[in-house]
Every structure is written in C-alpha cells, then in structure tokens.
Design an enzyme around this catalytic site. Sequence first.
Site, PDB file in Angstrom:
ATOM      1  N   GLY A   1     -27.839  75.327  18.099  1.00  0.00           N
ATOM      2  CA  GLY A   1     -27.476  76.604  18.101  1.00  0.00           C
ATOM      3  C   GLY A   1     -26.467  76.783  19.207  1.00  0.00           C
TER       4      GLY A   1
ATOM      5  N   ILE B   1     -25.136  56.655   7.526  1.00  0.00           N
ATOM      6  CA  ILE B   1     -25.279  58.243   8.640  1.00  0.00           C
ATOM      7  C   ILE B   1     -25.087  59.674   8.274  1.00  0.00           C
ATOM      8  CG2 ILE B   1     -26.714  56.166  10.667  1.00  0.00           C
ATOM      9  CD1 ILE B   1     -23.585  57.520  12.250  1.00  0.00           C
ATOM     10  N   ASP B   2     -23.829  59.126   7.756  1.00  0.00           N
ATOM     11  CA  ASP B   2     -22.913  60.465   7.521  1.00  0.00           C
ATOM     12  C   ASP B   2     -23.077  61.254   6.395  1.00  0.00           C
ATOM     13  OD1 ASP B   2     -21.138  59.018   9.398  1.00  0.00           O
ATOM     14  OD2 ASP B   2     -20.498  58.122   7.105  1.00  0.00           O
TER      15      ASP B   2
ATOM     16  N   LYS C   1     -21.561  82.540  29.537  1.00  0.00           N
ATOM     17  CA  LYS C   1     -20.427  82.275  30.551  1.00  0.00           C
ATOM     18  C   LYS C   1     -20.239  80.466  29.481  1.00  0.00           C
ATOM     19  CE  LYS C   1     -19.579  85.341  32.728  1.00  0.00           C
ATOM     20  NZ  LYS C   1     -19.146  86.733  32.465  1.00  0.00           N
TER      21      LYS C   1
ATOM     22  N   ARG D   1     -40.731  43.791  -0.334  1.00  0.00           N
ATOM     23  CA  ARG D   1     -42.402  43.096  -0.833  1.00  0.00           C
ATOM     24  C   ARG D   1     -42.645  44.003  -1.962  1.00  0.00           C
ATOM     25  NH1 ARG D   1     -45.005  44.265   5.516  1.00  0.00           N
ATOM     26  NH2 ARG D   1     -44.500  42.531   6.046  1.00  0.00           N
TER      27      ARG D   1
HETATM   28  P1  ATP Z   1     -19.631  53.704   4.682  1.00  0.00           P
HETATM   29  O1  ATP Z   1     -20.420  55.099   4.555  1.00  0.00           O
HETATM   30  O2  ATP Z   1     -20.611  53.475   6.069  1.00  0.00           O
HETATM   31  O3  ATP Z   1     -18.010  53.444   5.241  1.00  0.00           O
HETATM   32  P2  ATP Z   1     -18.950  52.184   2.705  1.00  0.00           P
HETATM   33  O4  ATP Z   1     -20.259  51.093   2.003  1.00  0.00           O
HETATM   34  O5  ATP Z   1     -18.731  52.856   2.069  1.00  0.00           O
HETATM   35  O6  ATP Z   1     -20.454  52.219   3.999  1.00  0.00           O
HETATM   36  P3  ATP Z   1     -16.750  50.467   2.612  1.00  0.00           P
HETATM   37  O7  ATP Z   1     -16.163  49.241   3.607  1.00  0.00           O
HETATM   38  O8  ATP Z   1     -15.984  51.073   2.336  1.00  0.00           O
HETATM   39  O9  ATP Z   1     -18.056  50.466   3.272  1.00  0.00           O
HETATM   40  O10 ATP Z   1     -17.609  49.416   1.935  1.00  0.00           O
HETATM   41  C1  ATP Z   1     -18.322  48.472   1.439  1.00  0.00           C
HETATM   42  C2  ATP Z   1     -17.772  47.219   1.522  1.00  0.00           C
HETATM   43  O11 ATP Z   1     -17.605  47.414  -0.069  1.00  0.00           O
HETATM   44  C3  ATP Z   1     -16.239  46.889   1.522  1.00  0.00           C
HETATM   45  O12 ATP Z   1     -16.438  45.936   2.482  1.00  0.00           O
HETATM   46  C4  ATP Z   1     -15.726  45.968   0.145  1.00  0.00           C
HETATM   47  O13 ATP Z   1     -16.276  45.028   0.352  1.00  0.00           O
HETATM   48  C5  ATP Z   1     -16.959  46.612  -1.024  1.00  0.00           C
HETATM   49  N1  ATP Z   1     -15.926  47.630  -1.763  1.00  0.00           N
HETATM   50  C6  ATP Z   1     -15.586  48.608  -1.404  1.00  0.00           C
HETATM   51  N2  ATP Z   1     -14.583  49.838  -2.299  1.00  0.00           N
HETATM   52  C7  ATP Z   1     -14.879  48.154  -3.643  1.00  0.00           C
HETATM   53  C8  ATP Z   1     -14.170  48.829  -4.650  1.00  0.00           C
HETATM   54  N3  ATP Z   1     -13.316  49.236  -4.930  1.00  0.00           N
HETATM   55  N4  ATP Z   1     -14.288  47.250  -5.321  1.00  0.00           N
HETATM   56  C9  ATP Z   1     -15.148  45.961  -4.851  1.00  0.00           C
HETATM   57  N5  ATP Z   1     -15.641  46.558  -3.940  1.00  0.00           N
HETATM   58  C10 ATP Z   1     -15.317  46.906  -2.995  1.00  0.00           C
END
Ligand code: ATP
Length: 321
Positions: A186, A127-128, A215, A26
């Site tokens: 808590g 989410i992490d 307990k 948007r």
């Molecule tokens: P989450 O924290 O949820 O795991 P994320 O983005 O860290 O998310 P990854 O699976 O690590 O999840 O990365 C997502 C995608 O990004 C990978 O599947 C890959 O396609 C691309 N990617 C990851 N590392 C690299 C890299 N070093 N160079 C290029 N592409 C990458």
Amino acid sequence: MVKKVAVLTSGGDAPGMNACVRAVVRSGLKNGLDMFVVYEGYRGLVEDNIVQVDRNFVSDTINRGGTILHSARLPEFKEESVRKIAVENLKKRGIDGLVVIGGDGTYLGAKKLTEMGVKTVGLPGTIDNDIASTDETIGFDTCLNTICECVDKIRDTTTSHQRCTFIEVMGNRCGDLALYSGIAEGVEMILTPDHPLPFEEITSTLKRLRNGKKKHSLVVVSEKLYPNIHDFAKEVSKATGIECRAEVLGHLQRGGSPSARDRILATQYGVHAIEALLDGESGICIGLVNNRFVRYDIYEALNLPRDKHIELLKIISLVNR
Ligand code: ATP
C-alpha cells in the site's frame, strides 16, 4: 524417446531452483530415465562438469535457497564452436535430453542446442518474473515476500522520522516486483518501466501528501529506472523540502528459503519438463498461463508481448496515493 537427461540452472539464481532440480531428477528416475546434473550452468556443459545422480542427491534440498548446482553466465556460449564442445560432452555420455532452468538468455542457449541435436526444455527460474511466456516464474513469490518484509521494516523508521523513502527493488527492466510489492504494501507511489511518472508529478504528489494527515511516504521503484536512486532522492528533497532517503534492497532479495508457493510451482514445472521430453518435445519452454501449464516454442515465447499486468496497473491510481 530420450533415455538420459541432464538438468542445469543458469542466469541469476532464484529460490525454488533446487525444488525444481529435485522434481526433474525424481520424476525422470521414476520414468526410468538415467538422470544427470550439470554444475555451473552452460559453463559446466563446456567444462564437462556433469555427474550422474540418484534420488538421494536431491534429498533435503526442497527448502534450500540458491542453487545447489551453482549458476554461471558464459557469454561465449553464443559462439557455435563453444556450444559444439558442450554437445560433444553430452553425446559422449549418451545424454540426449536437457532441462535448463533460467531466464530468457538461458532459453536462447537451449534453443541453439536443440538446433545442434540435443532435446531441450526450458523452465522459468528467475525472481524478476520477466518471462512473457508464463504468469509466474520460480522465485518470484519468495522474492516478493522478502521485499514486503523489508518494506515493513523500512516503514517503521520512515514513519518515525516522517520521511519519504524510495525503495529500489530488482526486476531487470520488468516492473512486476515493484508493482506487486507496491500494491501489497500500500505504498504511496509505484514507479516502474510500465508506470513511470514525470518528476513534477512525483514532487507534487509528495507535497500534497505532506500537507495532509499522513506525513511520511513510501515509494517503490524498479531498478534501472533511474541511474542512481540516491541522487534521485536528493533531487526530490531539493525540489520539495521533504527529507527523502533511498534504500537499495540488492541481493538479499534473491536469497532465502523458497516459499511454499515457489516449492510447489517449481515441483510442477519440473514434472512437466520430463513429461514434455517423454512426449518427444524439444526446443520448448513451459509456462503457467491462466493456471494451466502450457508449452511454447522458445522463439515464440521470447517474442510474446509483456502485457500480463494491465489489470494491476489500472488499480494503482485507485488505491495507492
Ligand atoms: P536472468 O533473467 O536471471 O538474467 P538469464 O537466463 O536471462 O537469467 P543470461 O545471463 O542472459 O541470464 O543468460 C544465461 C546464459 O545463457 C548466458 O550466460 C549464456 O551462457 C547463455 N546465453 C544467453 N544468450 C545466449 C544466446 N543468444 N545464445 C546462446 N547462449 C546464450
């Protein structure tokens, strides 16, 4: 100046990703850009699953969990030859800007595309909350509230049977979900990568609590801290004589309609991404630091230390246990 911009979601899905896509689309359109979406993250870029959209494409999506663009992991994207196909697919449509919503891996992929001539901006969708360059990622708040709802329910049965329950939550080696939910609930103990406790301390604490008025015990544990939380609960049972159970909350933590907080945050991130591209930025990510939106070079962001929650860690021993 960018004229055509695409957006994708990548890595693990997170509630609020749709609200973010909506804001990118948007605000891009409002600024006179042609807007595109890419399905299935980087895989869609390589497989040419790219579609031009209008503002109606994102109608009624702000409240939807998951990602309407689907997400994917494509390890082959680390190879330059694979990324070249993605760049060609963008170029043939004249797309010169790309907003990626995901985690650290997604940011790295974006930075590599920048080095190949595509202007990119990364937004933190996971989410992490394991991205050092922001205080809060999209999806964290919703997930935290989901965990709290689950712990409330587990508490009922734990108190009724006077047990100890270990509740394993997500976090991908980041303790924030455990830390925040543990404080909000808590619980008696919080075990995270930044705050592990020796086995003897865990068992002696549980025994001390058992000998007091209360307990039952609840313990929140970050995933991957123990190889198998069920085996760990059995070991603690054996060492203490207390009936221990383990619950793994699993993927339900990722689902559900985003909280109001996540919808607003995601919307703000989306608008900032377009602003950054219009300012001529590239290879950067946006973070929320001390309540202000800031821009970081992606490599700089990935090398930041994760020491955001020292203040929270300090209070555990005062109010929990
Ligand atoms: P989450 O924290 O949820 O795991 P994320 O983005 O860290 O998310 P990854 O699976 O690590 O999840 O990365 C997502 C995608 O990004 C990978 O599947 C890959 O396609 C691309 N990617 C990851 N590392 C690299 C890299 N070093 N160079 C290029 N592409 C990458």
